[in-house]
Design a protein around this motif. Structure first.
Motif: not given
Length: 735
Positions: A260-266, A587-603
């Protein structure tokens, strides 16, 4: 010939009819249906709200009798001259209905079924109890069956009878305490519950089906009649390849996921993905990172989303939050086609107190203990299963087999085993009851776990069982016949706590806790271990894995990369919770997605690439697999260099045909000319360096090393290495 009303009541008493109308009668078949009294054939029906009722011949629709109203509450009766199959033609205020009489059918559950249920050895409860679509005497319908031995009356209720518990009271099969009823012309998709009157005449809140195979999505609470049509699996190749003798010998790298929180459609109200969408996105993602398994936090039906599934009530039903049971089967099928196994978290330790669930199901402590000193977890406000009761043990084992056999699941991770094993778990003196020998061990749990694992390994030899057991209970992964509990793997909570504590230290102080990274190897082969960096480490104010690392942002990422390298080099199967592979910052929140926008950062994208490369190296190198469970495949090359905070592990294949050297430097100072003894001479190639630029590192180090005839660490040969700062390097012996 006309019969008076008194004639129509032959064979019963007026009080019984009144009890039936009031919904208090526990034996409806003694009144309703067709009964023979001498030469008379009498049919009775209870249909509140009906205007008239006819009995018609099933084959010809010939009217056999016009039933008379014998009680204004909706009780009809009449005399027929026929014993052929019949229907009711019911005129309601807004429609006319034709249907078979539920009380014209004989008992359906066989004596063997009832015997096995009472004995706790009926392992097909999901196809025996609950709501099963079937054909009886050529009639399509649904058989309802439920265990409620102490009830006075049990009824099936749902949309099909306006949730009126008087309409479909069930038949008691007293030898097993099972109530059953076949309701004709129902099919899958119907919502239902059970309405129960306890032994004292009290009407209980309507109960969801303990063995429901489908349920409404929370916050709705009704059970749903699941289809009995088999799912069309396409994972034959995967299923054929699963072998019991291979469990644990190869690489096992688990991606732990809360669906339920791997990806959410905001932009769609923060909605969750369903199973079909997860199969399209999660499966290829896990495959691209080289994970061998996906482990799902409990997906059994649970009322409170904030429990993450660890307080389930529907142990046979995939939660309706993500789609239908068929959708879940499709997800598993897609995983298997991608070469990924599926593990489910499963909770036989406790269940929530919701009144529509298992709590005091028939008015008594049926599934739980009566005494709260045995039956209540104050920490979680949950009830504890009474494992001393055969029916409860059978219920739980049948649940486990439901997932393994009917959903093709590859393994179960059993939650909270420690809480099950100790009677004084999280209890003060005087708040628990000792076992019969005066000890704190829960003997019923020990017997249950041994029996559970024996049954599963007999019926599902390909499946593996994982214990989340956080104490030093002995022989968790030893076979029951050898005195163990019979699990295949145990989460190594001690390793996780020790190493995370070490990694949180500033590198300046790590030399004072050097043993924290080596201590796990003292007991590493006492059990078959899995190394977990699970959801438990990134919730309840603990922060993220990245947040635990010391230093500035670059150093935090370098520490985490080095730690992952150490973990993948260390003996033990691997588990990483979602978000850890991209170094989520919060930290993880079950009501939100993984912060996939971090992948825009090369590190952060670099750390994700590192996890994928670690998984691929692990699965490709036998030398990184054999020592997971066999001490002959591991030795410390360097274990005592506290001053430099350096560790080196030597891993080997079973036949010693291949070696991998893993060296970790947990300080920000590079180490030049660091000499490590190795068992064979020749070239050693660096096959992975967590400090490489592609992972976001400083690209320090070397690409190869040649042995010298200079003894070190008890070996005749050694290599001189450049150890990058805050990094782990893997070197492979050149063949």
């Amino acid at each position: 010939m006309r019969y008076e009303r008194s004639d129509l009541m032959i064979g019963t008493v007026r009080e019984g009819l009144q009890a039936l109308v009031e919904g208090q009668h526990g034996d409806p078949f003694s009144i309703l249906g067709r009964h023979q009294y001498g030469d008379l054939t009498i049919v009775r029906a209870f249909l509140p709200g009906a205007l008239s009722v006819q009995v018609v011949e099933a084959d010809t629709s010939k009217v056999l009798a016009e039933l008379e109203t014998i009680h204004e509450g909706g009780l009809f009766a009449g005399v027929t001259g026929s014993t052929t199959p019949y229907l009711f033609r019911i005129r309601w205020p807004d429609a006319v209905q034709e249907t078979e009489d539920p009380y014209s059918f004989a008992p359906l559950l066989g004596d063997l079924d009832l015997h096995l249920i009472a004995q706790g050895t009926h392992y097909e409860l999901g196809r025996t109890l609950g709501a099963i679509p079937m054909e009886v005497d050529g009639v399509e319908g649904v058989r309802f069956a439920v265990w409620a031995p102490n009830a006075r009356r049990v009824s099936a209720v749902g949309d099909f009878n306006s949730w009126d518990g008087r309409r479909h009271p069930m038949r008691l099969r007293p030898q097993a305490g099972i109530w059953e009823l076949f309701v004709p012309r129902l099919t899958h998709g119907e919502r239902y519950k059970f309405e129960i009157i306890d032994a004292h005449g009290n009407l209980l809140p309507q109960k969801a089906d303990p063995v429901a195979r489908a349920s409404e999505a929370a916050p709705s609470t009704a059970s749903i009649v699941a289809s009995s049509k088999p799912f069309r699996w396409t994972d034959e190749e995967w299923m054929r390849a699963r072998r019991a003798d291979l469990i644990g010998d190869g690489a096992i790298s688990v991606y732990e996921v809360h669906p339920g929180s791997w990806v959410r459609i905001t932009d769609e109200g923060n909605r969750v993905l369903d199973w079909v969408e997860l199969s399209q996105r999660l499966v290829p993602y896990a495959e691209s990172l080289g994970f061998t398994h996906i482990e799902l936090l409990p997906i059994m039906e649970h009322p409170f989303g904030g429990s993450w599934g660890y307080q389930p009530l529907g142990l046979f039903a995939p939660t309706g939050r993500y789609g239908t049971p068929e959708d879940f089967a499709y997800f598993v099928d897609r995983c298997h086609q991608a070469g990924i196994g599926v593990i489910l978290d499963w909770v036989p330790a406790h269940f929530p107190t919701d009144v529509w669930g298992l709590a005091r199901f028939d008015g008594t402590a049926l599934y739980e203990h009566e005494d709260p000193r045995e039956g209540f977890h104050r920490d979680w406000n949950t009830l504890i299963y009474n494992l001393g009761r055969n029916e409860v043990k059978g219920f739980l084992i049948a649940s486990a087999l439901e997932w393994l056999e009917h959903f093709h699941i590859d393994g179960l991770r059993v939650d909270a085993v420690a809480s099950m094993l100790y009677r004084d778990y999280s209890r003060n003196e005087g708040e628990w009851i000792p076992n019969r020998y005066g000890g704190r061990e829960n003997l019923e749990t020990v017997e249950f776990l041994k029996h559970l694992n024996s049954i599963i390994h007999d019926r599902c030899p390909h499946a593996f069982m994982v214990a989340e057991e956080s104490t030093a209970w002995p022989d968790v992964t030893k076979k029951p016949e050898e005195g163990g509990l019979g699990f295949d793997f145990k989460w190594n909570m001690g390793w996780m706590h020790d190493t995370l504590h070490y990694m949180q230290d500033d590198p300046v102080y790590r030399k004072y806790h050097h043993h924290a990274m080596t201590f796990g190897m003292i007991y590493a082969y006492s059990e078959r271990f899995m190394l977990p960096l699970s959801h438990d480490e990134v919730v309840h104010g603990k922060g993220s894995l990245l947040g635990k690392m010391p230093g500035d942002h670059w150093q935090k990422l370098a520490n985490l990369r080095a730690y992952y390298g150490f973990m993948w080099g260390h003996p033990g199967k691997k588990l990483l919770f979602m978000g850890g592979e991209i170094a989520q910052e919060t930290e993880w929140s079950h009501d939100a997605s993984v912060h996939w926008d971090l992948l825009d950062r090369p590190d952060h994208a670099g750390l994700q690439r590192l996890v994928g490369d670690l998984n691929r190296l692990y699965t490709q190198e036998p030398a990184l697999q054999f020592g997971d469970l066999h001490h002959e495949g591991f030795e410390w090359a360097v274990a005592d260099d506290a001053e430099n905070s350096v560790y080196a592990m030597l891993r080997s294949a079973e036949d010693r045909s291949a070696y991998i050297l893993i060296a970790s430097n947990f300080t920000p100072l590079p180490r030049h000319g660091y000499r490590i003894g190795v068992p064979v001479e020749g070239r050693w190639d660096v096959v992975l360096n967590t400090d490489a630029a592609i992972y976001g590192g400083s690209n320090f180090g070397q690409v190869e090393a040649w042995t010298e005839r200079q003894p070190a660490h008890g070996k005749a040969f050694s290599v001189s290495l450049v150890l990058p700062p805050l990094a782990t390097v893997f070197l492979r012996q050149k063949q």
